[in-house]
Each structure stands twice: as C-alpha cells, then as structure tokens.
Write an enzyme that holds these catalytic residues in place. Structure first.
Site, PDB file in Angstrom:
ATOM      1  N   GLU A  71       1.030  -1.380   0.079  1.00 38.44           N
ATOM      2  CA  GLU A  71      -0.098   0.018   0.013  1.00 38.44           C
ATOM      3  C   GLU A  71       0.862   1.125   0.172  1.00 38.44           C
ATOM      4  O   GLU A  71       0.370   2.134  -0.426  1.00 38.44           O
ATOM      5  CB  GLU A  71      -1.069  -0.014   1.372  1.00 38.44           C
ATOM      6  CG  GLU A  71      -1.965  -1.033   1.209  1.00 38.44           C
ATOM      7  CD  GLU A  71      -1.659  -2.313   1.714  1.00 38.44           C
ATOM      8  OE1 GLU A  71      -2.833  -3.125   1.845  1.00 38.44           O
ATOM      9  OE2 GLU A  71      -0.538  -2.436   2.129  1.00 38.44           O
ATOM     10  N   PHE A 133     -12.043  -6.491  13.662  1.00 45.44           N
ATOM     11  CA  PHE A 133     -10.941  -6.957  12.676  1.00 45.44           C
ATOM     12  C   PHE A 133     -10.573  -6.142  11.726  1.00 45.44           C
ATOM     13  O   PHE A 133     -11.317  -5.570  10.886  1.00 45.44           O
ATOM     14  CB  PHE A 133     -11.394  -8.269  12.048  1.00 45.44           C
ATOM     15  CG  PHE A 133     -10.251  -8.708  11.193  1.00 45.44           C
ATOM     16  CD1 PHE A 133      -9.214  -9.357  11.747  1.00 45.44           C
ATOM     17  CD2 PHE A 133     -10.430  -8.853   9.769  1.00 45.44           C
ATOM     18  CE1 PHE A 133      -8.221  -9.965  10.792  1.00 45.44           C
ATOM     19  CE2 PHE A 133      -9.697  -9.328   8.939  1.00 45.44           C
ATOM     20  CZ  PHE A 133      -8.332  -9.725   9.386  1.00 45.44           C
ATOM     21  N   GLN A 134      -9.212  -5.635  11.790  1.00 48.47           N
ATOM     22  CA  GLN A 134      -8.784  -4.550  10.763  1.00 48.47           C
ATOM     23  C   GLN A 134      -9.218  -3.247  10.808  1.00 48.47           C
ATOM     24  O   GLN A 134      -9.505  -2.429   9.969  1.00 48.47           O
ATOM     25  CB  GLN A 134      -8.858  -5.091   9.367  1.00 48.47           C
ATOM     26  CG  GLN A 134      -7.879  -6.281   8.895  1.00 48.47           C
ATOM     27  CD  GLN A 134      -7.741  -6.701   7.509  1.00 48.47           C
ATOM     28  OE1 GLN A 134      -8.658  -6.516   6.781  1.00 48.47           O
ATOM     29  NE2 GLN A 134      -6.452  -7.352   7.053  1.00 48.47           N
ATOM     30  N   LYS A 183     -17.508  -0.132   5.489  1.00 47.96           N
ATOM     31  CA  LYS A 183     -17.861  -1.165   4.348  1.00 47.96           C
ATOM     32  C   LYS A 183     -19.825  -0.930   4.209  1.00 47.96           C
ATOM     33  O   LYS A 183     -19.834  -1.167   2.932  1.00 47.96           O
ATOM     34  CB  LYS A 183     -17.363  -2.487   4.911  1.00 47.96           C
ATOM     35  CG  LYS A 183     -17.903  -3.499   3.803  1.00 47.96           C
ATOM     36  CD  LYS A 183     -17.331  -4.856   4.320  1.00 47.96           C
ATOM     37  CE  LYS A 183     -17.466  -6.004   3.234  1.00 47.96           C
ATOM     38  NZ  LYS A 183     -16.872  -7.328   3.442  1.00 47.96           N
ATOM     39  N   MET A 502      24.300   8.549   2.580  1.00 41.09           N
ATOM     40  CA  MET A 502      24.446   9.849   3.476  1.00 41.09           C
ATOM     41  C   MET A 502      24.766   9.571   4.813  1.00 41.09           C
ATOM     42  O   MET A 502      25.199  10.316   5.457  1.00 41.09           O
ATOM     43  CB  MET A 502      23.181  10.632   3.081  1.00 41.09           C
ATOM     44  CG  MET A 502      22.927  11.793   3.638  1.00 41.09           C
ATOM     45  SD  MET A 502      24.298  12.896   2.505  1.00 41.09           S
ATOM     46  CE  MET A 502      23.257  13.202   1.107  1.00 41.09           C
TER      47      MET A 502
END
Length: 593
Positions: A71, A133-134, A183, A502
C-alpha cells in the site's frame, strides 16, 4: 450496474428536476465521482473493507486500477503521477494495516504539498470503536499528515464528500485528502441525482489574488536593489507559474536559484541560474542568498535545508519579499518585509505587468558589479570531481553521463533519498518543470520505483529513469512485479556503493568514522533479482562501461532495466553545510574535513 465509456460523459450530469433517479450503492457513487473528476488511474490493494468498491470497479472500464504489491507504493505511485502531470493522484487501500501501510506515502505527499485523494476502507459503522478486525482510527491517525480528512457516515453524503475532497486537494496550497468509507456505507443504496457541479465551503476559501499595494511595494524594492536575488521553490511548479517566473527573471536580468523541489522552474542551462541552494547547494547560490540586499522568495518556505541556521541567515541585513499561497508559511522561520498571500501565478502576472509599465530599472552598474561578484564565486567550480578516474566509477559521472545522453529527450528522473538524490539534483541539469520527481520534505526512501511507474503510466512515450541506491531501492523493490504486470518499462540507475551513503558521510564527518550499521553486508544479486521479476539486469563495474550500459538500456524501450553501477564507496556529496551552520559555512571537499 455497468459503468462504461458510453456513460462517462453523463457521470457528472445532475438528473433534471422531476425525472427519475437511480438507486446506487455507495461504491457505485464513488466510481461515478471519480469518473466525473476525470480520474484515469488509481493505484490500490484490495481487502475486506473495500470489496464492494472493488466490485464496482470491476463493472466499469474508464479508470484503470493498478494493483501494487504494497500500500505504501500505491500512494507513492499516485503521488509521482500527480507531481509529473499536475493532476490529482488517487489511491485506494483497505482498513487497518492497509491504511497504516499508506501513512508514509500520505505524509510524503503532505510535506511536499502534492494534490491527492486517498480512499480508505473502514469497518462497518456499527463496529467502529469496538476493536473490530482490521480496524484503526483512520481519521485520528492521518489528521496530522493530511490537508483534510473525511469519514463518510451516510451513503447520501458520498458524492458531495468526494467533490469536496478533490476541491480541497487541488486548490490553495495542494495536499492529500483522505476519505474513509465504512464497508456498510459502500454497500448501502441511495437515490443518485448526479455529481455536484460546484462546491461551496464557508470555512475554506483560499486567497488567489495578491494585494495590489503589497505587489507595488515589492516592485519598488526590486527596482531599487543593488544586489537582487530571486529564490524559488516547489510552489512555482505546483502553481503552474513557470512561464511567469521565467518572464520575470528575463525582464529583470536578476540571478535566480531553485530549491531541491523547485528544480526545472528556471532552466539550469541559463547563465542567470546559479544552481540549487541549501545544504548541498552551490557556492554561488548560497553566497548570493546570504549577501543579497533584496530577496524575492516565490513559493518557497525557508526550510532548514535551505537557509541553515536562521540566526546566521538573519545576521545580514536584507529586505525580503515573500509570495506564497499559504499564509502560514510566511514569516514562519524568517521574518519578511513584504508578505504577499496569493496564487503565485496570479501574483507574478501582476508583478510582470507592473515591471512592463514602468521605465524604472535597477542601476546597471550596481547590477553589473553584483554579477561580477557572483561570477567570482562561480569560477571556483564547487561541483568539480575526479572526472579522469579510470579505476572506479564516480557516481557523479553516471548522472552527468545520463544527463548528456538524455538532455534533449523527453525525460523524467525520479530518485530515492540519500547521496544519489543530491548527485542527481546537482549533476542532472533540469531545464523543464515537473521532470525531477523526488521526496524533499519528508525525505522518504523507497519512493523512486513507485514514482517512476506512476509517471510511466501517465507518460508512456517518455523516458523515465529512477536514480537510486542499493539501500533505498530495496524498500519498495517488490514493485518490480507491478512494472511487469502493467507494462511500465522504467530504467533503474542504482548507484551501488555498498553503504547507506548519506548516513556513512555524516558518520565520517561528525562521528569520527564510526560507521554504525551503515554498511550493507548482504546485498542481493540485483541482476538476478531483476531477471527473477522478468526484467533485464546489468552489472557495471568499470568507468568505460557506464556510457555503453546506459545506451543499451535506452535501446530496450519496452523493457524495465535494472543497472547496478558499482560506484566509489568513499565519495561524498559536496558542497555540504553541516547541521547548525550557516549556508555560507560550506565544506567544499575532503580537504575541509
């Protein structure tokens, strides 16, 4: 519901009064909204909370969805697309870890003021706050790193929320907007009467037109200057004010510099351009910044990497004019004398008209003397390096060779973050805007490949090079799979010095060479790795092979090519301003250490 090309033209049209309306699910209205906004591509990754949305995407054929492998890359790719095109980038992630994986990409876009809409799934409204959940608090998590965010609680609000999201993202000082969709909201139906044609937000009305009196004050200062200087940042590119800037600079004949984010706003090949300024800027750019008597700052924010120590910067008396769309950026770090809040394109247009209407010009002898001083600084050639080395590949040489080969081609260059980023900024001389795509404000490693594949999708006929390092490139290297699936043949130029370069450079200079965890002991075989992903891999170890390798890679127009350049591990980026120092307190090479 089928949403196809035949219906695209009507996506934005409201249903005439008195006629029948459609009952559509929230996910279908979302797709209609994206079509109405002219979205062509969306980068995403599916999950349970967004399956209704993915089902709606399955039933349309006007927006191409790109399935990334992480993602974070979805947001970076949409970000790169937005930077190169000026359009709003769009990404789609699921709830919970989908959103938290996207956070780095959102923060990257926020720091560089990139117009984006990030759509995230959320657990059903009845489950919010119950540790479902999630589930995560998307609004709370993203609040500090977005221009605005929305939680859509009612399907009836979907169309207007999307209209507001795009409006906020692209107007004023651009930035990312998150739209969190539970949802059940994406599944519920409501009467759809068309996408809103306009939006009014009482609390959001960014100023476009600058104050005429302030612009006249700016003009008087600019024309009375003995040592004038024009300092521009990414705001000139974001505000599409490149032509206005070039017109003003050429009218006045003043020296000009760009920040890291502003490169390409003024042609690097023009003598009036002094190079990039700041921590790794040129002698001439930094000394002119410190010693000018009138400074015109346009779409820049005087950040720590540009002016160094603010007390050192303030030790020289100068008059400062600052043009910016965001009033909160003016006098934030440096007190200015003539603040002008407004769209940089509009303000520069008005300023140009005033310059043309007056016969007053800066005193020629004073300007000539200022240019003599600048040329003396420039003659020191602070970007010189060992070009004659035949034993080891100098990273600067790779970038310089790439520039010489592609400077007349339609080319975009992305980078990750580190030494390679600074060498690309220093040695690839950008003459055109939106061709240099990198993470400036947040300094995010891993953006290079996603940026490049986002640009290549938008600009399929252009050459797209990703200049990276062996450290940064591994952070989103899984997107090589996405490049293959969606046929985005980019060219990866990996300056592989076997160090987090760096970090190593700072450890050498400030930590007496204690290289704590900056050396890469177990690097993959990048050639085989590229081949495993279905691409072409090249290993380049000798200076004489640099140009042939780049030529061969360019010939493979329809293939992604990973070029592993084994470069000098001891090379440092100079000039360099150490943390806490002023911008004229530069280290010019190893002899200064």
């Amino acid at each position: 519901m089928e949403i196809n090309k035949a219906e695209l033209a009507s996506a934005a049209a409201a249903t005439p009064s008195g006629s029948a309306t459609q009952d559509l699910r929230g996910a279908e209205i979302l797709v209609k909204a994206l079509q109405a906004e002219g979205v062509k591509y969306i980068w995403g990754y599916p999950g349970g909370a967004v399956l209704h949305i993915y089902d709606a995407f399955y039933k349309q054929d006007t927006i191409q969805h790109v399935l990334v492998r992480h993602e974070q890359a979805a947001v970076h790719a949409a970000d790169g697309y937005a930077r190169a095109t000026g359009e709003v980038g769009v990404s789609l992630v699921t709830s919970g870890p989908g959103l938290t994986n996207a956070v780095t990409g959102i923060a990257t876009a926020y720091m560089d003021s990139i117009p984006m809409v990030i759509i995230s799934g959320q657990v059903p409204t009845a489950a919010i706050g119950l540790d479902a959940f999630q589930e995560c608090d998307t609004v709370g998590i993203t609040r500090p790193i977005v221009k605005h965010n929305f939680l859509v609680k009612d399907v009836r609000d979907m169309a207007m929320v999307m209209k507001k999201a795009f409006h906020i993202a692209r107007t004023g000082r651009p930035g990312p907007v998150v739209v969190d969709i539970p949802k059940d909201v994406s599944f519920n139906k409501t009467a759809y009467v068309g996408y809103p044609e306009s939006v009014e937000m009482r609390s959001y009305n960014p100023v476009r037109k600058g104050h005429g009196g302030q612009i006249r004050k700016a003009l008087q200062l600019l024309l009375s200057a003995k040592r004038p200087y024009i300092y521009t940042g990414g705001g000139v590119l974001l505000g599409n004010a490149v032509q206005e800037l070039r017109t003003l600079v050429d009218l006045l004949g003043y020296p000009v510099t760009n920040t890291l984010m502003g490169l390409g706003a003024y042609p690097a090949s023009d003598k009036k351009f002094l190079g990039m300024l700041g921590m790794h800027g040129t002698i001439e750019a930094n000394n002119a910044m410190q010693n000018c008597d009138v400074l015109l700052a346009v779409g820049a924010r005087f950040d720590d990497r540009v002016i160094g120590n603010p007390k050192h910067f303030a030790s020289v008396d100068r008059k400062i004019i600052h043009i910016d769309i965001d009033p909160s950026s003016i006098s934030k770090r440096v007190k200015v004398d003539v603040p002008i809040v407004g769209d940089v394109k509009d303000v520069l247009t008005e300023l140009i008209n005033m310059v043309r209407e007056t016969t007053t010009r800066v005193e020629p002898s004073a300007l000539a003397s200022w240019w003599d001083t600048i040329e003396a600084w420039r003659s020191k050639d602070c970007l010189k390096y060992d070009r004659g080395n035949t034993e080891v590949i100098k990273p600067q040489y790779v970038v310089e060779t790439l520039w010489n080969m592609t400077k007349d081609a339609d080319t975009y260059v992305t980078s990750d973050v580190g030494q390679h980023q600074m060498w690309a900024a220093q040695y690839y001389r950008f003459d055109e805007p939106r061709r240099w795509i990198n993470s400036g404000g947040l300094g995010t490693m891993g953006v290079g490949i996603p940026y490049a594949m986002g640009i290549k999708l938008a600009k399929p006929d252009s050459e797209v090079f990703c200049v990276t390092g062996e450290g940064s490139v591994q952070m989103c290297i899984q997107e090589l799979s996405t490049c293959l699936q969606y046929n985005t043949p980019i060219k990866i130029v990996a300056l592989n010095n076997r160090f987090l370069g760096m970090v190593r450079q700072w450890q050498e200079i400030d930590y007496e060479g204690r290289y704590s965890h900056s050396y890469m002991d177990a690097l993959p075989n990048f050639v085989k790795l590229a081949e495993a992903y279905g691409h072409v891999g090249m290993l380049i170890e000798r200076p004489e092979d640099v140009e042939p390798a780049l030529r061969e890679a360019r010939k493979l127009k329809d293939r992604t090519v990973f070029m592993d350049f084994r470069t000098d591990p001891t090379e440092n980026v100079f000039p360099m301003v150490k943390a806490g120092k002023g911008i004229t307190e530069m280290l010019l090479g190893s002899e200064d250490l």
